[in-house]
Enzyme design. Structure first.
Site, PDB file in Angstrom:
ATOM      1  N   PRO A  33       0.791  -1.242   0.000  1.00 58.55           N
ATOM      2  CG  PRO A  33       0.045  -0.934   2.208  1.00 58.55           C
ATOM      3  CD  PRO A  33       0.776  -1.915   1.321  1.00 58.55           C
ATOM      4  N   GLY A  34       2.142   1.204   0.112  1.00 57.61           N
ATOM      5  CA  GLY A  34       2.930   2.424  -0.055  1.00 57.61           C
ATOM      6  C   GLY A  34       3.840   2.815   1.092  1.00 57.61           C
ATOM      7  CE  LYS A 144       8.522  -9.797   0.815  1.00 58.53           C
ATOM      8  NZ  LYS A 144       7.400  -9.255   1.606  1.00 58.53           N
TER       9      LYS A 144
HETATM   10  N1  SAM Z   1       6.553  -2.629   0.596  1.00 57.92           N
HETATM   11  C1  SAM Z   1       5.095  -2.475   0.603  1.00 57.92           C
HETATM   12  C2  SAM Z   1       4.750  -1.434   1.642  1.00 57.92           C
HETATM   13  O1  SAM Z   1       5.600  -1.159   2.479  1.00 57.92           O
HETATM   14  O2  SAM Z   1       3.649  -0.886   1.607  1.00 57.92           O
HETATM   15  C3  SAM Z   1       4.402  -3.805   0.863  1.00 57.92           C
HETATM   16  C4  SAM Z   1       4.562  -4.763  -0.298  1.00 57.92           C
HETATM   17  S1  SAM Z   1       3.566  -6.217  -0.214  1.00 57.92           S
HETATM   18  C5  SAM Z   1       4.393  -7.188   0.981  1.00 57.92           C
HETATM   19  C6  SAM Z   1       3.961  -7.059  -1.730  1.00 57.92           C
HETATM   20  C7  SAM Z   1       3.400  -6.426  -2.988  1.00 57.92           C
HETATM   21  O3  SAM Z   1       4.020  -7.017  -4.145  1.00 57.92           O
HETATM   22  C8  SAM Z   1       1.900  -6.644  -3.175  1.00 57.92           C
HETATM   23  O4  SAM Z   1       1.232  -5.402  -3.131  1.00 57.92           O
HETATM   24  C9  SAM Z   1       1.790  -7.285  -4.565  1.00 57.92           C
HETATM   25  O5  SAM Z   1       0.691  -6.819  -5.319  1.00 57.92           O
HETATM   26  C10 SAM Z   1       3.115  -6.883  -5.213  1.00 57.92           C
HETATM   27  N2  SAM Z   1       3.511  -7.719  -6.343  1.00 57.92           N
HETATM   28  C11 SAM Z   1       3.580  -9.072  -6.394  1.00 57.92           C
HETATM   29  N3  SAM Z   1       3.944  -9.489  -7.614  1.00 57.92           N
HETATM   30  C12 SAM Z   1       4.139  -8.379  -8.369  1.00 57.92           C
HETATM   31  C13 SAM Z   1       4.506  -8.167  -9.735  1.00 57.92           C
HETATM   32  N4  SAM Z   1       4.756  -9.193 -10.566  1.00 57.92           N
HETATM   33  N5  SAM Z   1       4.605  -6.889 -10.189  1.00 57.92           N
HETATM   34  C14 SAM Z   1       4.336  -5.855  -9.342  1.00 57.92           C
HETATM   35  N6  SAM Z   1       3.995  -5.997  -8.051  1.00 57.92           N
HETATM   36  C15 SAM Z   1       3.874  -7.246  -7.565  1.00 57.92           C
END
Ligand code: SAM
Length: 197
Positions: A33-34, A144
């Site tokens: 979410p950002g 990660k």
């Molecule tokens: N770092 C973010 C924060 O602090 O708000 C949280 C990230 S969350 C753990 C992982 C995100 O990776 C999800 O929102 C998911 O939609 C995104 N994601 C997964 N596969 C992806 C892809 N192929 N391209 C872009 N985003 C991707």
């Protein structure tokens, strides 16, 4: 106020390993979410809050929608593995290449640990391929992954392309979680360092 607790992981990593600083241009992959973007906006001075420091840039990319954030540019509904996304990133970057690529990406977990591990490693490997077009020489990747038997493949690939590769398990990451980060510094584009024999 951060949008997600994950902010504390990036703050902790950055405090210790000095990834972000004013003036840098950052791509935040899997930004929704950002929260990481919030941290990046502050640390690269994307809003020019510190008038005496250079102004940086933050571009967040995610499959999902991301609510607007002052100081960041978002590319929502975008799959990082899609070539169209690469083009859009290149259009949105103010500099030809970014200084730092952050990836907190995670695929939808199936619950099958081995499979989820493989999917995330593959996603990271794809991101590493993209770096060739969007990361500047001597740039940094923080990504990660979920630990498992293929982690060494990613680590080896990083070591071919970066001079300094570290494994980081932030304290603020849940103990039982398999998530780990690789921090790779000093990108040298495709050029493998020759060892003197
Ligand atoms: N770092 C973010 C924060 O602090 O708000 C949280 C990230 S969350 C753990 C992982 C995100 O990776 C999800 O929102 C998911 O939609 C995104 N994601 C997964 N596969 C992806 C892809 N192929 N391209 C872009 N985003 C991707």
């Amino acid at each position: 106020n951060y949008r997600c607790r994950s902010a504390f992981k990036l703050l902790e990593i950055d405090d210790k390993h000095k990834v972000l600083r004013p003036g840098l241009s950052v791509i935040d992959c899997g930004a929704a979410p950002g929260a990481w973007s919030q941290v990046a906006v502050q640390r690269v001075n994307a809003l020019g809050t510190d008038p005496n420091a250079p102004v940086g840039f933050v571009l967040g990319v995610d499959l999902l929608h991301i609510s607007p954030l002052e100081g960041a540019v978002f590319l929502p509904n975008a799959d990082i593995t899609d070539p169209v996304t690469l083009k859009k990133i290149q259009e949105l970057l103010p500099t030809e290449r970014a200084d730092v690529i952050l990836s907190d990406m995670a695929p939808n977990a199936t619950g099958i640990r081995e499979l989820d591990h493989q999917k995330l490693i593959n996603l990271c490997l794809t991101l590493l391929d993209l770096s060739q077009s969007i990361l500047r020489p001597r740039g940094i990747i923080l990504c990660k992954f979920w630990d498992g038997r293929e982690a060494h493949l990613l680590q080896n690939r990083l070591m071919e392309h970066f001079q300094d590769v570290r494994t980081i398990k932030p304290q603020s990451s849940r103990k039982e979680s398999a998530e780990i980060y690789y921090l790779a510094k000093l990108y040298n584009h495709g050029v493998k360092h020759q060892k003197h024999r």
